[in-house]
Design a protein around this motif. Structure first.
Motif, PDB file in Angstrom:
ATOM      1  N   GLN A  54      -6.494 -30.357  31.175  1.00 28.09           N
ATOM      2  CA  GLN A  54      -5.807 -30.394  32.470  1.00 28.09           C
ATOM      3  C   GLN A  54      -5.275 -29.012  32.846  1.00 28.09           C
ATOM      4  O   GLN A  54      -5.429 -28.555  33.987  1.00 28.09           O
ATOM      5  CB  GLN A  54      -4.648 -31.404  32.411  1.00 28.09           C
ATOM      6  CG  GLN A  54      -5.067 -32.844  32.223  1.00 28.09           C
ATOM      7  CD  GLN A  54      -5.518 -33.497  33.518  1.00 28.09           C
ATOM      8  OE1 GLN A  54      -5.445 -32.911  34.591  1.00 28.09           O
ATOM      9  NE2 GLN A  54      -6.005 -34.722  33.419  1.00 28.09           N
ATOM     10  N   CYS A  58      -6.683 -26.631  35.925  1.00 26.61           N
ATOM     11  CA  CYS A  58      -5.691 -26.217  36.923  1.00 26.61           C
ATOM     12  C   CYS A  58      -5.680 -24.699  37.067  1.00 26.61           C
ATOM     13  O   CYS A  58      -5.666 -24.154  38.177  1.00 26.61           O
ATOM     14  CB  CYS A  58      -4.322 -26.743  36.512  1.00 26.61           C
ATOM     15  SG  CYS A  58      -3.058 -26.652  37.778  1.00 26.61           S
ATOM     16  N   CYS A  69       2.517 -27.576  32.990  1.00 24.00           N
ATOM     17  CA  CYS A  69       2.643 -28.993  33.339  1.00 24.00           C
ATOM     18  C   CYS A  69       4.048 -29.475  33.006  1.00 24.00           C
ATOM     19  O   CYS A  69       4.880 -28.713  32.495  1.00 24.00           O
ATOM     20  CB  CYS A  69       1.595 -29.820  32.602  1.00 24.00           C
ATOM     21  SG  CYS A  69       1.810 -29.883  30.807  1.00 24.00           S
ATOM     22  N   CYS A 149       0.761 -27.910  37.511  1.00 22.23           N
ATOM     23  CA  CYS A 149      -0.124 -29.058  37.321  1.00 22.23           C
ATOM     24  C   CYS A 149       0.683 -30.361  37.382  1.00 22.23           C
ATOM     25  O   CYS A 149       1.666 -30.506  36.646  1.00 22.23           O
ATOM     26  CB  CYS A 149      -0.814 -28.918  35.965  1.00 22.23           C
ATOM     27  SG  CYS A 149      -2.044 -30.172  35.605  1.00 22.23           S
ATOM     28  N   TYR A 151       1.152 -33.223  36.071  1.00 24.19           N
ATOM     29  CA  TYR A 151       0.730 -33.952  34.874  1.00 24.19           C
ATOM     30  C   TYR A 151       1.768 -33.735  33.794  1.00 24.19           C
ATOM     31  O   TYR A 151       2.285 -32.625  33.631  1.00 24.19           O
ATOM     32  CB  TYR A 151      -0.645 -33.408  34.451  1.00 24.19           C
ATOM     33  CG  TYR A 151      -1.124 -33.835  33.085  1.00 24.19           C
ATOM     34  CD1 TYR A 151      -1.716 -35.073  32.887  1.00 24.19           C
ATOM     35  CD2 TYR A 151      -0.998 -32.981  31.991  1.00 24.19           C
ATOM     36  CE1 TYR A 151      -2.165 -35.456  31.634  1.00 24.19           C
ATOM     37  CE2 TYR A 151      -1.440 -33.353  30.734  1.00 24.19           C
ATOM     38  CZ  TYR A 151      -2.023 -34.592  30.561  1.00 24.19           C
ATOM     39  OH  TYR A 151      -2.463 -34.963  29.325  1.00 24.19           O
TER      40      TYR A 151
END
Length: 275
Positions: A54, A58, A69, A149, A151
Motif C-alpha cells: 500500500q 501510494c 499511513c 495513504c 490505510y
C-alpha cells in the motif's frame, strides 16, 4: 528464526552486532541496506501483510519522496486508529515541515516508506531518547513531496517500560534539548514557520509536564517544571486564541495556569478521561 530465513531466501541477510541501543541498530541498517526503499518496525509492534504494498503504490503513484499511513494503537483489547489520512499529497518543504510541527504526522519513523536515495544519510543521534523526532525534523527538510495513504497498516503495542510509559527520570528531559534544537534548526532554515513553532514548543513542554505529573515527580523536578509552567502561563492567552493548538492542549494550558490545588485535581481527572 532470522538465520533460518536467511538460509532459505537470498533476499534476507543476517547480521550480528553488540547491543548498542535502538539508534545504533537503525544506523547499522541504513549502512547495510541495498534496496531502493526502507521502513522501520519497532520490536514489539507488527505490520499488516499488505502495508508495504500500500505504501509503495501510494508513493509511486504520487511520485513522492516518502509515503505514510495511519497507525493502530493497541492496548490490551482496545484498538484506536490514529493519524487517519485522506488520500492526498503534501507538496513543498515548507508545507511538509509546517504539518510536522503541528503534529499532522506520527512522531516516529514507523508507518512510513522512505526513498533510500533521499533519506539513506539521515541517521539517528545515538545516546539520547526522543531521537525519532530529531531525525524526522531533518528528513522533512529534505522532502519535496509526501504521499498520505488512507490505510491503517501499522499496529503499535502500548507497553509498560516504553519511553512514554516508564517512570519519569532525568533522561526524559532530553525532549527539551531536542525541542530547542529543532526550533533553532527551523528558525535558521529560512522557511516561514514562525506561527507553527510556538505550538511545537508547547507540545514538548506539555509532554514533560504531563509525564512528570503522572509519575508524581513535579516536586522532585520542581526547578525545571516551574520554568516550563512560567513559559506556559506567560503565553496562556496566545495559546488559547490560536487556531492551530488542539482544544485538548488548550484545556491543559488553562488548568496548568491555575495555581489552586483544585485545578491540579481537575487536570488529573481530565487526563484520566482522555486516556
Amino acid at each position: 528464526i532470522a538465520m533460518d530465513y536467511a538460509a532459505q531466501d537470498p533476499r534476507f541477510r543476517y547480521y550480528r552486532k553488540e547491543n548498542g541501543g535502538q539508534s545504533s541498530a537503525r544506523n547499522m541498517g541504513l549502512d547495510l541496506m541495498r534496496g531502493s526503499y526502507f521502513t522501520y518496525v519497532d520490536s514489539d509492534d507488527y505490520i499488516m501483510p499488505d502495508m508495504l504494498m500500500q505504501l509503495y503504490m501510494c508513493l509511486k503513484n504520487a511520485d513522492a519522496d516518502m509515503s505514510m499511513c495511519a497507525l493502530v494503537r493497541k492496548s490490551g483489547a482496545k484498538e484506536t486508529v490514529m493519524y487517519a489520512y485522506n488520500k492526498h499529497v503534501v507538496e513543498g518543504t515548507e508545507q511538509i515541515c509546517r504539518e510536522f510541527l503541528v503534529e499532522k504526522y506520527v512522531f516516529g519513523p514507523v508507518c512510513k516508506l522512505f526513498t533510500a536515495e533521499i533519506y539513506r544519510d539521515v541517521k539517528f543521534q545515538e545516546g539520547t531518547i526522543f531521537e525519532d523526532i530529531e531525525m524526522l525534523s531533518r528528513a522533512y527538510l529534505k522532502s519535496q513531496r509526501i504521499a498520505l495513504c488512507p490505510y491503517a497498516g501499522y499496529v503499535a503495542m502500548v507497553r509498560e517500560g516504553s519511553t512514554t510509559c516508564s517512570a519519569f527520570d532525568q533522561k526524559k528531559l532530553d525532549l527539551l534539548s531536542v525541542t530547542h534544537l529543532i526550533r533553532r534548526r527551523y528558525l535558521e532554515s529560512g522557511l516561514d514557520l514562525d506561527q507553527e513553532l510556538m505550538p511545537f514548543v508547547l507540545n514538548g513542554y506539555l509532554t514533560i509536564l504531563l509525564m512528570a505529573m503522572d509519575a508524581g515527580a513535579m516536586e522532585e523536578y520542581a526547578k525545571i517544571c516551574d520554568q516550563l509552567l512560567k513559559w506556559v502561563r506567560h503565553r496562556e492567552h496566545a495559546i488559547c486564541a490560536s487556531r492551530i493548538v488542539p482544544l485538548r492542549k488548550k484545556i491543559y494550558v488553562w488548568l496548568f495556569s491555575r495555581k489552586h490545588p483544585i485545578f491540579k485535581k481537575m487536570l488529573t481527572a481530565v487526563r484520566s478521561g482522555l486516556r
